[in-house]
Design an enzyme around this catalytic site. Sequence first.
Site, PDB file in Angstrom:
ATOM      1  N   GLY A 157       0.820  -1.208   0.000  1.00  0.00           N
ATOM      2  CA  GLY A 157       0.000   0.000   0.000  1.00  0.00           C
ATOM      3  C   GLY A 157       0.854   1.258   0.000  1.00  0.00           C
ATOM      4  O   GLY A 157       2.052   1.229  -0.289  1.00  0.00           O
ATOM      5  N   SER A 160       4.183   1.197   1.962  1.00  0.00           N
ATOM      6  CA  SER A 160       5.192   0.327   1.352  1.00  0.00           C
ATOM      7  C   SER A 160       5.756   0.944   0.079  1.00  0.00           C
ATOM      8  O   SER A 160       6.945   0.807  -0.217  1.00  0.00           O
ATOM      9  CB  SER A 160       4.573  -1.024   1.016  1.00  0.00           C
ATOM     10  OG  SER A 160       3.960  -1.562   2.148  1.00  0.00           O
ATOM     11  N   ILE A 204      -6.328  -3.061   0.901  1.00  0.00           N
ATOM     12  CA  ILE A 204      -7.795  -3.113   0.887  1.00  0.00           C
ATOM     13  C   ILE A 204      -8.378  -1.699   0.934  1.00  0.00           C
ATOM     14  O   ILE A 204      -9.551  -1.509   0.678  1.00  0.00           O
ATOM     15  CB  ILE A 204      -8.368  -3.935   2.066  1.00  0.00           C
ATOM     16  CG1 ILE A 204      -8.074  -3.262   3.415  1.00  0.00           C
ATOM     17  CG2 ILE A 204      -7.860  -5.364   2.039  1.00  0.00           C
ATOM     18  CD1 ILE A 204      -8.969  -3.780   4.533  1.00  0.00           C
ATOM     19  N   ASP A 205      -7.545  -0.715   1.269  1.00  0.00           N
ATOM     20  CA  ASP A 205      -8.073   0.619   1.562  1.00  0.00           C
ATOM     21  C   ASP A 205      -8.442   1.451   0.335  1.00  0.00           C
ATOM     22  O   ASP A 205      -9.189   2.408   0.443  1.00  0.00           O
ATOM     23  CB  ASP A 205      -7.053   1.412   2.396  1.00  0.00           C
ATOM     24  CG  ASP A 205      -6.712   0.720   3.708  1.00  0.00           C
ATOM     25  OD1 ASP A 205      -7.530  -0.096   4.173  1.00  0.00           O
ATOM     26  OD2 ASP A 205      -5.633   0.989   4.250  1.00  0.00           O
ATOM     27  N   ARG A 240     -34.126  -3.085  14.316  1.00  0.00           N
ATOM     28  CA  ARG A 240     -33.010  -2.506  15.060  1.00  0.00           C
ATOM     29  C   ARG A 240     -32.179  -1.530  14.222  1.00  0.00           C
ATOM     30  O   ARG A 240     -32.284  -1.489  12.992  1.00  0.00           O
ATOM     31  CB  ARG A 240     -32.066  -3.614  15.519  1.00  0.00           C
ATOM     32  CG  ARG A 240     -32.458  -4.222  16.823  1.00  0.00           C
ATOM     33  CD  ARG A 240     -31.526  -5.349  17.162  1.00  0.00           C
ATOM     34  NE  ARG A 240     -31.815  -5.841  18.505  1.00  0.00           N
ATOM     35  CZ  ARG A 240     -31.444  -7.029  18.958  1.00  0.00           C
ATOM     36  NH1 ARG A 240     -30.769  -7.852  18.180  1.00  0.00           N
ATOM     37  NH2 ARG A 240     -31.742  -7.392  20.190  1.00  0.00           N
ATOM     38  N   MET A 247     -12.957  -0.915   7.903  1.00  0.00           N
ATOM     39  CA  MET A 247     -11.549  -0.502   7.800  1.00  0.00           C
ATOM     40  C   MET A 247     -11.355   0.548   6.708  1.00  0.00           C
ATOM     41  O   MET A 247     -12.308   0.987   6.076  1.00  0.00           O
ATOM     42  CB  MET A 247     -10.680  -1.711   7.504  1.00  0.00           C
ATOM     43  CG  MET A 247     -10.334  -2.548   8.715  1.00  0.00           C
ATOM     44  SD  MET A 247      -9.152  -3.835   8.243  1.00  0.00           S
ATOM     45  CE  MET A 247      -8.666  -4.434   9.848  1.00  0.00           C
ATOM     46  N   ARG A 249      -8.349   2.786   7.104  1.00  0.00           N
ATOM     47  CA  ARG A 249      -7.355   3.714   7.648  1.00  0.00           C
ATOM     48  C   ARG A 249      -7.772   5.164   7.422  1.00  0.00           C
ATOM     49  O   ARG A 249      -8.799   5.577   7.957  1.00  0.00           O
ATOM     50  CB  ARG A 249      -5.990   3.454   7.022  1.00  0.00           C
ATOM     51  CG  ARG A 249      -4.828   3.856   7.896  1.00  0.00           C
ATOM     52  CD  ARG A 249      -3.522   3.545   7.198  1.00  0.00           C
ATOM     53  NE  ARG A 249      -3.212   2.142   7.234  1.00  0.00           N
ATOM     54  CZ  ARG A 249      -2.518   1.558   8.212  1.00  0.00           C
ATOM     55  NH1 ARG A 249      -2.085   2.288   9.207  1.00  0.00           N
ATOM     56  NH2 ARG A 249      -2.256   0.282   8.196  1.00  0.00           N
ATOM     57  N   ARG A 332     -27.085  -1.910  17.939  1.00  0.00           N
ATOM     58  CA  ARG A 332     -25.922  -2.781  18.134  1.00  0.00           C
ATOM     59  C   ARG A 332     -24.762  -2.274  17.291  1.00  0.00           C
ATOM     60  O   ARG A 332     -24.973  -1.685  16.229  1.00  0.00           O
ATOM     61  CB  ARG A 332     -26.238  -4.214  17.690  1.00  0.00           C
ATOM     62  CG  ARG A 332     -27.342  -4.887  18.462  1.00  0.00           C
ATOM     63  CD  ARG A 332     -26.872  -5.267  19.874  1.00  0.00           C
ATOM     64  NE  ARG A 332     -27.877  -6.034  20.589  1.00  0.00           N
ATOM     65  CZ  ARG A 332     -28.900  -5.517  21.277  1.00  0.00           C
ATOM     66  NH1 ARG A 332     -29.055  -4.207  21.331  1.00  0.00           N
ATOM     67  NH2 ARG A 332     -29.751  -6.299  21.906  1.00  0.00           N
ATOM     68  N   HIS A 338     -10.753  -7.749  10.755  1.00  0.00           N
ATOM     69  CA  HIS A 338      -9.936  -8.424   9.739  1.00  0.00           C
ATOM     70  C   HIS A 338     -10.698  -9.407   8.867  1.00  0.00           C
ATOM     71  O   HIS A 338     -10.126  -9.956   7.931  1.00  0.00           O
ATOM     72  CB  HIS A 338      -8.727  -9.088  10.406  1.00  0.00           C
ATOM     73  CG  HIS A 338      -7.730  -8.070  10.890  1.00  0.00           C
ATOM     74  ND1 HIS A 338      -7.944  -7.344  12.029  1.00  0.00           N
ATOM     75  CD2 HIS A 338      -6.577  -7.629  10.353  1.00  0.00           C
ATOM     76  CE1 HIS A 338      -6.928  -6.509  12.200  1.00  0.00           C
ATOM     77  NE2 HIS A 338      -6.084  -6.656  11.199  1.00  0.00           N
TER      78      HIS A 338
HETATM   79  O1  F6P Z   1      -4.064  -0.964   5.398  1.00  0.00           O
HETATM   80  C1  F6P Z   1      -4.877  -2.057   5.566  1.00  0.00           C
HETATM   81  C2  F6P Z   1      -5.507  -2.090   6.940  1.00  0.00           C
HETATM   82  O2  F6P Z   1      -6.348  -3.226   7.015  1.00  0.00           O
HETATM   83  C3  F6P Z   1      -6.263  -0.841   7.329  1.00  0.00           C
HETATM   84  O3  F6P Z   1      -7.553  -0.789   6.772  1.00  0.00           O
HETATM   85  C4  F6P Z   1      -6.243  -0.925   8.847  1.00  0.00           C
HETATM   86  O4  F6P Z   1      -6.282   0.360   9.404  1.00  0.00           O
HETATM   87  C5  F6P Z   1      -4.925  -1.589   9.127  1.00  0.00           C
HETATM   88  O5  F6P Z   1      -4.523  -2.240   7.930  1.00  0.00           O
HETATM   89  C6  F6P Z   1      -4.944  -2.579  10.249  1.00  0.00           C
HETATM   90  O6  F6P Z   1      -3.645  -2.992  10.494  1.00  0.00           O
HETATM   91  P1  F6P Z   1      -3.247  -4.283  11.318  1.00  0.00           P
HETATM   92  O7  F6P Z   1      -3.658  -5.479  10.517  1.00  0.00           O
HETATM   93  O8  F6P Z   1      -1.774  -4.181  11.458  1.00  0.00           O
HETATM   94  O9  F6P Z   1      -4.007  -4.231  12.618  1.00  0.00           O
END
Ligand code: F6P
Length: 420
Positions: A157, A160, A204-205, A240, A247, A249, A332, A338
């Site tokens: 990403g 890197s 994935i971001d 609800r 995720m 970031r 909720r 992950h």
């Molecule tokens: O950059 C990918 C990512 O999954 C982000 O969406 C998330 O903030 C981060 O990595 C989580 O990192 P780690 O797997 O080190 O907890």
Amino acid sequence: TMKIATLTSGGDSAGMNAVVRAVVKAAILKGCEAWIVREGYEGLVRGNAEAESPPGYVPPSAHYSDFPPAATNIINNLRFGDGELLKDGTGDYASGRTLKGRYIVRVGWDDVRGWFTEGGTLIGTARSKEFRTREGRLAAAYNLIKEGIDALVVCGGDGSLTGADVFRAEWPQLIADLRAQGKISEDQVNKHSHLRIVGLVGSIDNDMSMTDLTIGAPTALHRICEAIDNINSTAFSHSRAFVLEVMGRHCGWLALLAGVAGGADFLFIPEQPPKCQPWEDEMCDAIQQHRQVGKRKTLVIVAEGAHDIDLKPIKAEYVKNILTDRLGLDTRVTTLGHTQRGGRPCAMDRILPTLQGFKAVEVLLDANPETPSYMIGIQENKITTVPLVEAVAMTKEVSTAIEKKDFEKAMRLRDPEFRE
Ligand code: F6P
């Protein structure tokens, strides 16, 4: 022949194995040697220990000749506590040498067979602290030269690829230092005078500028959609509200597109915080309206990097309390975590890395000291090559804009079509 090595770095993403497979196969087809670096930049820094096999080592084929070769390989690796399924060599599983202490290894056609269907990254990845230091990068440069690697494909990403760009910029100085320390010869200096490096965006971001899609983002989005479908049926049953944290970031792509694809009543992304203050009123008004026209379920998506216009984080738990206290909704929180990152790549995350992996090898073969290092992207449905340094700089601009609370600029950089 040129030796081309591939590594995966940073958070894993679906499609990284397809990248390795494509690069390995393209390299071999072009008459090059294919290599991989295990554990991302960490493996580059560590390099290969001098001893290749533990003392007293007997090739496992002698013991396990009736087992399928892949099983033999697993047992062999377990025996030495390494746990890696890969072995070094050229597709001959029976060679069975252990990988312990070896991070830069040659691979063959058979090693990567079928890899496009596998999730995560089979060659390992890391967020290497060492590589962030100059000392680490010096060790990495030395190890590359020692193994005779001519070119490097980095799949990772934003962070890197920024690292890749630093490494490229610093290369001539690193080489000069290694020469001065007497670690490499004049011949090696000449042979490795510039670093051939190419970036493929695996994340994935979907947070990299100058490419429409990053490898792994479509799969992660698909995972989120499936989760929303599941949540919707239970939410509907109980009438609800759910607050879903996804995720991404500093990037709101997953949250925004999940809202479009899965249906959301309200969502929070870092690039465009709610303009109204207090935003709690705006959110409650919108949700109440939806409820009044007969909606039985409520879904609010919160990107993990979401904040208000003052950059104060907006957290799922807080949103839940607002919905409960102000609207009396039975609410909720679900944090997908992950589960978004793992699992088999969707079709797009097999196609994109395959096309881009082949392109990467072409680019490396054409590279000369005058050409910049490239990042392979996709724009308007075409595979593109853009200067790595520009893509990295443009990506940085987005986070700078957010830090300066210039959200309009952040959105414009993310989405050129965006207008007020
Ligand atoms: O950059 C990918 C990512 O999954 C982000 O969406 C998330 O903030 C981060 O990595 C989580 O990192 P780690 O797997 O080190 O907890």
